[in-house]
Design a protein around this motif. Structure first.
Motif, PDB file in Angstrom:
ATOM      1  N   MET A   1       0.843  -1.180   0.000  1.00 53.98           N
ATOM      2  CA  MET A   1       0.000   0.000   0.000  1.00 53.98           C
ATOM      3  C   MET A   1       0.886   1.240   0.000  1.00 53.98           C
ATOM      4  SD  MET A   1      -2.551   1.169   3.023  1.00 53.98           S
ATOM      5  CE  MET A   1      -4.128   1.565   2.348  1.00 53.98           C
ATOM      6  N   THR A   2       0.553   2.217  -0.843  1.00 53.66           N
ATOM      7  CA  THR A   2       1.317   3.452  -0.914  1.00 53.66           C
ATOM      8  C   THR A   2       0.430   4.596  -0.446  1.00 53.66           C
ATOM      9  OG1 THR A   2       2.614   2.631  -2.752  1.00 53.66           O
ATOM     10  CG2 THR A   2       2.591   4.984  -2.446  1.00 53.66           C
ATOM     11  N   GLY A   3       0.939   5.371   0.499  1.00 54.11           N
ATOM     12  CA  GLY A   3       0.207   6.520   1.016  1.00 54.11           C
ATOM     13  C   GLY A   3       0.971   7.788   0.700  1.00 54.11           C
ATOM     14  N   PRO A   4       0.653   8.894   1.399  1.00 49.60           N
ATOM     15  CA  PRO A   4       1.310  10.165   1.119  1.00 49.60           C
ATOM     16  C   PRO A   4       2.802  10.161   1.462  1.00 49.60           C
ATOM     17  CG  PRO A   4      -0.160  10.365   3.015  1.00 49.60           C
ATOM     18  CD  PRO A   4      -0.371   8.999   2.420  1.00 49.60           C
ATOM     19  N   THR A   5       3.250   9.223   2.263  1.00 46.47           N
ATOM     20  CA  THR A   5       4.678   9.126   2.569  1.00 46.47           C
ATOM     21  C   THR A   5       5.285   7.890   1.921  1.00 46.47           C
ATOM     22  OG1 THR A   5       4.291   7.946   4.646  1.00 46.47           O
ATOM     23  CG2 THR A   5       4.422  10.359   4.765  1.00 46.47           C
ATOM     24  N   GLY A   6       4.644   7.402   0.882  1.00 46.79           N
ATOM     25  CA  GLY A   6       5.168   6.238   0.174  1.00 46.79           C
ATOM     26  C   GLY A   6       4.633   4.957   0.767  1.00 46.79           C
ATOM     27  N   PRO A   7       5.189   3.842   0.322  1.00 49.76           N
ATOM     28  CA  PRO A   7       4.692   2.553   0.808  1.00 49.76           C
ATOM     29  C   PRO A   7       5.050   2.338   2.272  1.00 49.76           C
ATOM     30  CG  PRO A   7       6.679   2.250  -0.498  1.00 49.76           C
ATOM     31  CD  PRO A   7       6.300   3.704  -0.612  1.00 49.76           C
ATOM     32  N   SER A   8       4.332   1.439   2.892  1.00 49.46           N
ATOM     33  CA  SER A   8       4.659   1.072   4.266  1.00 49.46           C
ATOM     34  C   SER A   8       5.860   0.143   4.256  1.00 49.46           C
ATOM     35  CB  SER A   8       3.473   0.360   4.917  1.00 49.46           C
ATOM     36  OG  SER A   8       3.258  -0.895   4.278  1.00 49.46           O
ATOM     37  N   VAL A   9       6.478  -0.013   5.415  1.00 47.71           N
ATOM     38  CA  VAL A   9       7.588  -0.951   5.539  1.00 47.71           C
ATOM     39  C   VAL A   9       7.090  -2.356   5.187  1.00 47.71           C
ATOM     40  CG1 VAL A   9       9.229  -1.985   7.160  1.00 47.71           C
ATOM     41  CG2 VAL A   9       8.795   0.473   7.214  1.00 47.71           C
ATOM     42  N   ARG A  10       5.859  -2.671   5.583  1.00 43.85           N
ATOM     43  CA  ARG A  10       5.259  -3.973   5.259  1.00 43.85           C
ATOM     44  C   ARG A  10       5.289  -4.222   3.758  1.00 43.85           C
ATOM     45  NH1 ARG A  10       0.513  -2.832   6.430  1.00 43.85           N
ATOM     46  NH2 ARG A  10       0.447  -3.490   8.595  1.00 43.85           N
ATOM     47  N   ALA A  11       4.931  -3.198   2.974  1.00 44.29           N
ATOM     48  CA  ALA A  11       4.869  -3.355   1.515  1.00 44.29           C
ATOM     49  C   ALA A  11       6.245  -3.592   0.895  1.00 44.29           C
ATOM     50  CB  ALA A  11       4.205  -2.133   0.887  1.00 44.29           C
ATOM     51  N   LEU A  12       7.308  -3.187   1.582  1.00 42.00           N
ATOM     52  CA  LEU A  12       8.648  -3.452   1.060  1.00 42.00           C
ATOM     53  C   LEU A  12       8.979  -4.939   1.110  1.00 42.00           C
ATOM     54  CD1 LEU A  12      10.820  -0.621   2.637  1.00 42.00           C
ATOM     55  CD2 LEU A  12       9.875  -0.728   0.334  1.00 42.00           C
ATOM     56  N   PHE A  13       8.435  -5.635   2.107  1.00 47.15           N
ATOM     57  CA  PHE A  13       8.801  -7.025   2.329  1.00 47.15           C
ATOM     58  C   PHE A  13       7.763  -8.045   1.863  1.00 47.15           C
ATOM     59  CE2 PHE A  13      11.438  -4.834   5.527  1.00 47.15           C
ATOM     60  CZ  PHE A  13      12.674  -5.339   5.158  1.00 47.15           C
ATOM     61  N   PHE A  14       6.495  -7.637   1.795  1.00 44.15           N
ATOM     62  CA  PHE A  14       5.437  -8.594   1.492  1.00 44.15           C
ATOM     63  C   PHE A  14       4.563  -8.096   0.357  1.00 44.15           C
ATOM     64  CE2 PHE A  14       6.491  -9.053   6.007  1.00 44.15           C
ATOM     65  CZ  PHE A  14       6.836 -10.401   6.045  1.00 44.15           C
ATOM     66  N   ASP A  15       4.049  -9.038  -0.433  1.00 42.68           N
ATOM     67  CA  ASP A  15       3.204  -8.687  -1.568  1.00 42.68           C
ATOM     68  C   ASP A  15       1.795  -8.285  -1.148  1.00 42.68           C
ATOM     69  OD1 ASP A  15       5.288  -9.161  -3.355  1.00 42.68           O
ATOM     70  OD2 ASP A  15       4.796 -11.297  -3.504  1.00 42.68           O
ATOM     71  N   SER A  16       1.353  -8.746   0.018  1.00 45.42           N
ATOM     72  CA  SER A  16       0.021  -8.379   0.497  1.00 45.42           C
ATOM     73  C   SER A  16       0.035  -8.338   2.025  1.00 45.42           C
ATOM     74  CB  SER A  16      -1.022  -9.398   0.023  1.00 45.42           C
ATOM     75  OG  SER A  16      -0.893 -10.614   0.752  1.00 45.42           O
ATOM     76  N   PRO A  17      -0.911  -7.609   2.631  1.00 45.39           N
ATOM     77  CA  PRO A  17      -0.992  -7.588   4.094  1.00 45.39           C
ATOM     78  C   PRO A  17      -1.207  -8.986   4.677  1.00 45.39           C
ATOM     79  CG  PRO A  17      -2.264  -5.781   3.185  1.00 45.39           C
ATOM     80  CD  PRO A  17      -1.842  -6.654   2.022  1.00 45.39           C
ATOM     81  N   GLY A  18      -1.983  -9.809   3.982  1.00 48.95           N
ATOM     82  CA  GLY A  18      -2.222 -11.178   4.447  1.00 48.95           C
ATOM     83  C   GLY A  18      -0.943 -11.992   4.513  1.00 48.95           C
ATOM     84  N   ASP A  19      -0.055 -11.802   3.521  1.00 52.73           N
ATOM     85  CA  ASP A  19       1.235 -12.503   3.530  1.00 52.73           C
ATOM     86  C   ASP A  19       2.055 -12.103   4.754  1.00 52.73           C
ATOM     87  OD1 ASP A  19       0.560 -13.657   1.102  1.00 52.73           O
ATOM     88  OD2 ASP A  19       1.907 -12.390  -0.091  1.00 52.73           O
ATOM     89  N   ALA A  20       1.994 -10.825   5.107  1.00 57.22           N
ATOM     90  CA  ALA A  20       2.753 -10.337   6.269  1.00 57.22           C
ATOM     91  C   ALA A  20       2.233 -10.959   7.553  1.00 57.22           C
ATOM     92  CB  ALA A  20       2.674  -8.811   6.344  1.00 57.22           C
ATOM     93  N   VAL A  21       0.914 -10.929   7.742  1.00 58.72           N
ATOM     94  CA  VAL A  21       0.323 -11.494   8.959  1.00 58.72           C
ATOM     95  C   VAL A  21       0.665 -12.973   9.067  1.00 58.72           C
ATOM     96  CG1 VAL A  21      -1.845 -12.046  10.141  1.00 58.72           C
ATOM     97  CG2 VAL A  21      -1.533  -9.791   9.115  1.00 58.72           C
ATOM     98  N   THR A  22       0.541 -13.705   7.956  1.00 59.64           N
ATOM     99  CA  THR A  22       0.833 -15.146   7.965  1.00 59.64           C
ATOM    100  C   THR A  22       2.291 -15.409   8.332  1.00 59.64           C
ATOM    101  OG1 THR A  22      -0.881 -15.560   6.317  1.00 59.64           O
ATOM    102  CG2 THR A  22       0.825 -17.242   6.548  1.00 59.64           C
ATOM    103  N   ALA A  23       3.220 -14.686   7.691  1.00 57.85           N
ATOM    104  CA  ALA A  23       4.649 -14.906   7.949  1.00 57.85           C
ATOM    105  C   ALA A  23       5.012 -14.562   9.389  1.00 57.85           C
ATOM    106  CB  ALA A  23       5.493 -14.084   6.982  1.00 57.85           C
ATOM    107  N   LEU A  24       4.491 -13.451   9.904  1.00 61.00           N
ATOM    108  CA  LEU A  24       4.820 -13.048  11.269  1.00 61.00           C
ATOM    109  C   LEU A  24       4.183 -13.985  12.298  1.00 61.00           C
ATOM    110  CD1 LEU A  24       4.518  -9.196  10.791  1.00 61.00           C
ATOM    111  CD2 LEU A  24       6.620 -10.485  11.210  1.00 61.00           C
TER     112      LEU A  24
END
Length: 191
Positions: free
Chosen positions: A1-24
């Motif tokens: 996800m990209t917002g007014p300050t660019g993508p989140s740190v999550r978006a640098l490492f994972f293709d989707s928020p669901g992938d991040a939650v699953t991996a963590l």
């Protein structure tokens, strides 16, 4: 996800928020942190321990919501051309100076943690680490009233490693898509 300050740190490492939650969540359930948390929770039923571990994964994911530009804000005041522009801008209140910045490298070593408590007693602290190195090319800094107020983005390249409780969760390398201009929430004082 990209917002007014660019993508989140999550978006640098994972293709989707669901992938991040699953991996963590998987890292918390199977890594060194799991044993420490399970031991600290004592005789709590297994289902309760599993729920606590899942919540630690969700909280860890929430920490990764920070915007990339928020992390890179550190260190701008060491850039001589920006400091010089800040000095000149103080003599011209309300005026803006544009500062071309050659290649700029920023390293961010972000180390938050998730603390687990049981009845107000600390059970465990699960450390996270996002080690990021950005190479920024073709940037223009916007300086006004002695402070860096925005950057006009060129290209951003990033290499990063994400760890949870000492276990590597993800590695990434590539270009980061940033907005054309990033305005800082609070101007960064340079003088």
């Amino acid at each position: 996800m990209t917002g007014p300050t660019g993508p989140s740190v999550r978006a640098l490492f994972f293709d989707s928020p669901g992938d991040a939650v699953t991996a963590l969540a998987e890292a918390v359930r199977t890594g060194a942190a799991a044993g420490e948390i399970r031991d600290g929770l004592g005789r709590m039923p297994a289902a309760g321990k599993d729920a606590v571990l899942a919540e630690v994964g969700r909280v860890a994911d929430g920490i990764l919501d920070m915007g990339v530009a928020d992390m890179v804000e550190q260190g701008w005041n060491r850039y001589t051309a920006l400091v010089d522009a800040a000095t000149r801008s103080l003599a011209n209140p309300g005026g803006r100076e544009l500062v071309e910045m050659a290649t700029h490298t920023a390293t961010v070593d972000y180390r938050p943690s998730v603390e687990v408590h049981l009845a107000d007693l600390p059970v465990a602290a699960v450390g996270m680490r996002a080690l990021l190195e950005f190479t920024l090319r073709g940037l223009v800094g916007v300086v006004a009233d002695g402070a860096l107020t925005a950057i006009r983005a060129g290209t951003w390249e990033c290499t990063g490693t994400l760890e949870l409780a000492g276990q590597v969760i993800a590695n990434r390398k590539g270009e980061v898509t940033m907005p054309a201009e990033i305005r800082f929430r609070r101007p960064i004082p340079l003088r």
